[in-house]
Each structure stands twice: as structure tokens, then as C-alpha cells.
Write a protein that holds these residues in place. Structure first.
Motif: not given
Length: 286
Positions: A250, A257, A259
Motif C-alpha cells: 500500500w 498511510l 495500516h
């Protein structure tokens, strides 16, 4: 079935397609996109909590539920454009966007194509399309047999699935729910009824992910396009099970981000709505 306390509207998307949309609450808008083999009902508990202080918009994606089911137009680009058009028709030029499964792929595309519209993005239990195909290999790919079946040319997949649609779609509802109580019988029946009438469009959605969606993602990758907004991804730890680092997959797409993995099953918004509601609220503060 409907989400209690929400109003239902038929709202135009793009290309003449009209979507079934549930709207509730007031405040900053959050759009919730459902996955397979579900409808907007998967958000019933999360939506009710968010509606305390947000305008919550839950459409059936084109081809699903009570939304229109055109013969063509199932690229995630087209489906994302529907979402933007629906929000705009409801008076929202910007919104936070959360998607699960197929809806997460639509949300991902909306974030790339409409970065000035999508303020925050959450994707539940998917990888970007290119990465999904890249990690599916060897015997581990058997878990994604439906991806390969529905990628086939028009005809055979539709006939095979329509011949036993309840068994086909019910298989995923049963196998992907780690807790049998996740999807109550009445909700399960509503999902199966909706899928029974949407076989060609559901297959077309999946077929697009093996064709035009790949091209669109490859183009973005080549041009260095990334998700500009804060992104949260929540997944089962199937990266470990299949031998890849999901967060690393990702990160090139989403510089900002967060995650995390979950112990809930695939239908996490239904199995553990407080976890997902809390994560959405945390995303909106970034």
C-alpha cells in the motif's frame, strides 16, 4: 431491508445510471461503499453511529442492490464517478470516503481520480488491483478462485453463477464470516435476494478488475500518481498467510498511510462495528 432512521433516495450517478442511496444524520459528509456480495446494508450499524455527528451517505454501487444495472460501465473509474456525482447531487463537493472489498477498490479509484473531492480515504480488506493480481500465484491463489472465474469472457461465468446463485454467493457469506452471528438470517436473505437479480452486473464488475481497471492503475503507476489524502487501510492478516507485506504494497500508493490488521473476519464492519467506527473517527482527525 433499510437502515433504520435513514432516508432513501434515487440519486443520479453518471451515464444515466441512478443509484439507490440511504442518507442519515447531519454534519461533515462521510460516504460508505459496500463490498461483495453485499449491499449498503452492511453499514447499518457503523452508519447509525456515525450519523450522530456526520451526514452519512450509503449508496448501492451501480450493478448492486436496488441501483441501476447497466449492461456496461463497470470500470472502477465509472463507479467512482457515480459516487462523486451522487455526493454532489446531495450538496457535497467534498467528503470522506470509506470502502469495503469491491467498494474499497471504487474508493481507491475515486481517491486517485478526484483528489480535490475525497478528503480522507479508508479501504477495508483489499489490495490495490495491480498488487492483488501480483500476489495471487501458486496454490495460494485458490482462495481467489472467484476472481479468475468472473474474469472470463461474457457468457460462461454468468450462466454458471445464475444456475446456483444462492449457493455461490452464500458460500462467500458463510466462508468469510469468522463468526456465524456476523450476518443475521434476515440480512443474509436480503443479500442473496439482491445478488440473485444482479449476476451479470456483479460479474461485469469483477471482469473489469481483470481488464480496464488494470490499465487504469498501470497508467497511474507510470505517471507517479498517488493518493494525496490521509489513508487508513484495515485488513485481515492475509498478507502473512499468503507470503507478502500488505503495508509495503500500500505504501507506494499512499504516502500518508496508516495500516493495521484486524482479528475480525472479512465482514469486519458487521462483525465489529465499534472497531471500524472508531478507526473512521480517528482517520477524520488526521
Amino acid at each position: 431491508m433499510k437502515i433504520e432512521g435513514f432516508e432513501y433516495q434515487r440519486v443520479p450517478g453518471t451515464d444515466g445510471v441512478v443509484l439507490n442511496v440511504a442518507v442519515g444524520g447531519s454534519g461533515a459528509p462521510v460516504v460508505l461503499l459496500h463490498g461483495f456480495p453485499q449491499t449498503h446494508l452492511m453499514w447499518r450499524r457503523v452508519a447509525a453511529e456515525l450519523a450522530v455527528d456526520h451526514t452519512v451517505i450509503c449508496p448501492d454501487l451501480r450493478g448492486y442492490g436496488a441501483s441501476d444495472k447497466p449492461d456496461e460501465g463497470y470500470s472502477k473509474r465509472s463507479m467512482a464517478a457515480d459516487v462523486v456525482a451522487v455526493a454532489d447531487a446531495l450538496g457535497h463537493s467534498q467528503f470522506a470516503l470509506v470502502g469495503h472489498d469491491r467498494g474499497a477498490l471504487v474508493a481507491f479509484r475515486a481517491g486517485l481520480d478526484h483528489p480535490d473531492v475525497v478528503t480522507h480515504l479508508m479501504c477495508l480488506d483489499v489490495l490495490p488491483t495491480l498488487d492483488m493480481w501480483d500476489v495471487m500465484h501458486g496454490t495460494s491463489a485458490a482462495v481467489g478462485f472467484h476472481l479468475y472465474l468472473m474474469a472470463q469472457p461474457v457468457g460462461l461465468p454468468e450462466r454458471m453463477i445464475a444456475a446456483s446463485s444462492d449457493e455461490f454467493f452464500g458460500y462467500f457469506l458463510d466462508q468469510w464470516a469468522s463468526d456465524p452471528a456476523t450476518i443475521p438470517p434476515d440480512v443474509r436473505a436480503a443479500y442473496l435476494e439482491a445478488c440473485r437479480h444482479a449476476v451479470p452486473s456483479i460479474v461485469a464488475d469483477y471482469r473489469a478488475s481483470a481488464t480496464v481497471d488494470v490499465t487504469h492503475d498501470e497508467d497511474d503507476l507510470a505517471q507517479g500518481n498517488k493518493l494525496r489524502m490521509p489513508v487508513t487501510v484495515i485488513q485481515q492478516d492475509w498478507g502473512s498467510a499468503l507470503g507478502f507485506d500488505a503495508a509495503a504494497r500500500w505504501k507506494p500508493w499512499a504516502p500518508d498511510l496508516h495500516h493495521q490488521t484486524t482479528t475480525s473476519g472479512h465482514f469486519m464492519a458487521e462483525q465489529n462495528p465499534p472497531e471500524i467506527t472508531t478507526a473512521i473517527r480517528q482517520l477524520l482527525t488526521r
